[in-house]
Design a protein around this motif. Structure first.
Motif, mmCIF file in Angstrom:
data_model
loop_
_atom_site.group_PDB
_atom_site.id
_atom_site.type_symbol
_atom_site.label_atom_id
_atom_site.label_comp_id
_atom_site.label_asym_id
_atom_site.label_seq_id
_atom_site.Cartn_x
_atom_site.Cartn_y
_atom_site.Cartn_z
ATOM 1 N N TRP A 273 0.916 -0.741 0.236
ATOM 2 C CA TRP A 273 -0.012 -0.176 0.460
ATOM 3 C C TRP A 273 1.076 0.757 -0.053
ATOM 4 O O TRP A 273 1.698 1.108 0.090
ATOM 5 C CB TRP A 273 -1.131 -0.364 1.271
ATOM 6 C CG TRP A 273 -0.740 0.204 2.420
ATOM 7 C CD1 TRP A 273 -0.060 1.391 3.032
ATOM 8 C CD2 TRP A 273 -0.315 -1.149 3.325
ATOM 9 N NE1 TRP A 273 0.757 0.684 4.365
ATOM 10 C CE2 TRP A 273 0.940 -0.299 4.301
ATOM 11 C CE3 TRP A 273 -0.029 -2.740 3.424
ATOM 12 C CZ2 TRP A 273 0.769 -1.180 5.618
ATOM 13 C CZ3 TRP A 273 0.524 -3.628 4.055
ATOM 14 C CH2 TRP A 273 0.829 -2.677 5.258
ATOM 15 N N LYS A 341 -3.268 6.436 4.338
ATOM 16 C CA LYS A 341 -2.981 5.460 3.513
ATOM 17 C C LYS A 341 -3.913 5.216 2.358
ATOM 18 O O LYS A 341 -5.120 5.958 2.399
ATOM 19 C CB LYS A 341 -3.743 4.034 4.211
ATOM 20 C CG LYS A 341 -3.270 2.736 3.786
ATOM 21 C CD LYS A 341 -3.688 1.847 5.229
ATOM 22 C CE LYS A 341 -3.268 0.196 4.089
ATOM 23 N NZ LYS A 341 -3.731 -0.516 5.405
ATOM 24 N N SER A 343 -5.229 2.629 -0.694
ATOM 25 C CA SER A 343 -4.613 1.738 -1.217
ATOM 26 C C SER A 343 -4.731 1.403 -2.986
ATOM 27 O O SER A 343 -5.090 1.433 -2.984
ATOM 28 C CB SER A 343 -6.033 0.244 -0.423
ATOM 29 O OG SER A 343 -7.123 1.122 -1.156
#
Length: 366
Positions: A273, A341, A343
């Motif tokens: 990621w 974050k 993905s």
């Protein structure tokens, strides 16, 4: 009479007087082209500037980002000498593959000792149960003695009544009558003794049952010791916790290792990621689920797609070893960065992402 002066055509100067006119006309003819080029340049620059402005209004980007992945530290749980290292750097392994084996001799000896102690404890349980059976048999014998004493007492009481009648009639001597009385008293004493024996035997049964409980508790303790010894023995074989690639191996056969000493790292190959550190001033319109374009420095001609999975609850500085303290009196405002974050929703197997790669993340916020 003055002689008229004749001019030589070779040295005549009138044509030179017309040269500036020609240059002025040439310069005037070039000016429209230059103006047109400048106008086109301004238009093109303005167009691309406007496009960039519009793009900046709808997107937030940062190059303070990198690829992250699961990195498992391979740590031993026991002390010992390394017998064999079965992997090399950058080798791909699967979950459960053996990485390192430690000399198991000492731990096998502990297992053997624990098994012997468990067998002895189990034998004590059997002996304690046999003791309970013996004590219960003693209770039965004492109760039988009470029954015999009661039977003898009933018979002697009848004999005493007959002896009293016979003694009144002077049929039997006094000595025989006294003997019947003495036997009756003796039988009563025997019954009291048997009753005490029953109480003692019952106490022995309770004590024997307690011995069984103690022996069974010892068996559980010895079983726990054996399980722990087997667990320690199993730790002498170090296996891969997941699928991945071995990295930074620093263990060799014959080396003595200790618990929590990092032997190597295992980089998980199936999950990566992006962590992008956006400025706090860029987060106003940023939300979870927004699409992200990712440009990786290692693959300049390849674009990856992703989405925002989550935003950190604190800035990166709050997790530093020495977080900033703005109450110290020497306050200097610094724009903080918040980890986001991302993905990946589209990847390319021909362009694998490796943990630590530098990337550029562009989030579409509008």
């Amino acid at each position: 009479m003055a002689t008229p002066v004749q001019h030589d055509p070779a040295v005549a100067t009138p044509p030179a007087a017309y040269e500036p006119v020609v240059e002025e006309q040439t310069g005037r003819s070039k000016r429209p082209f230059i103006l047109i080029i400048l106008a086109l340049a301004l238009l093109v620059g303005g167009y691309f500037g406007w496009q960039r402005y519009q793009f900046g209004q709808a997107h937030e980007e940062t190059d303070d980002a990198q690829v992250e992945g699961d990195v498992y530290p391979i740590l031993p749980r026991v002390t010992g000498a390394v017998l064999e290292v079965k992997v090399e750097d950058n080798q791909r392994v699967k979950k459960g593959d053996v990485l390192v084996t430690v000399d198991p001799a000492d731990y096998q000896q502990r297992v053997n000792a624990a098994e012997a102690a468990l067998a002895a404890a189990q034998a004590n349980v059997v002996a304690a149960r046999a003791g309970v059976g013996t004590a219960q048999a003693n209770v039965g014998a004492a109760r039988s003695a009470i029954g015999v004493s009661d039977a003898n007492r009933a018979r002697l009481q009848k004999d005493l009544k007959r002896s009293e009648f016979l003694r009144k009639e002077d049929i039997i001597p006094q000595s025989e009558y006294d003997a019947v009385q003495a036997n009756l008293k003796s039988t009563s004493a025997q019954r009291a003794t048997a009753q005490q024996q029953v109480s003692v035997a019952q106490q022995q049964v309770a004590a024997a049952q307690q011995q069984i409980a103690v022996a069974e508790a010892v068996v559980k303790q010895r079983q726990a010791d054996l399980d722990n010894a087997k667990l320690q023995l199993s730790y002498t074989t170090i296996t891969a916790p997941g699928n991945g690639i071995v990295s930074k191996k620093n263990v060799q056969p014959g080396q003595n290792i200790s618990p929590n000493q990092q032997l190597m790292g295992l980089v998980a190959s199936g999950n990566t990621w992006i962590i992008a550190n956006f400025k706090e001033t860029q987060l106003e319109n940023m939300r979870e689920g927004q699409p992200v374009s990712v440009e990786v420095d290692a693959y300049p001609n390849q674009e990856f797609e992703g989405k925002i999975e989550s935003l950190s609850a604190a800035t990166g500085a709050r997790f530093a070893l020495l977080p900033p303290d703005n109450a110290s009196g020497n306050f200097v405002k610094v724009v903080q960065r918040v980890p986001v974050k991302i993905s990946l929703t589209k990847t390319d197997p021909d362009h694998p992402l490796r943990a630590g790669m530098s990337v550029r993340a562009i989030v579409k916020v509008k």
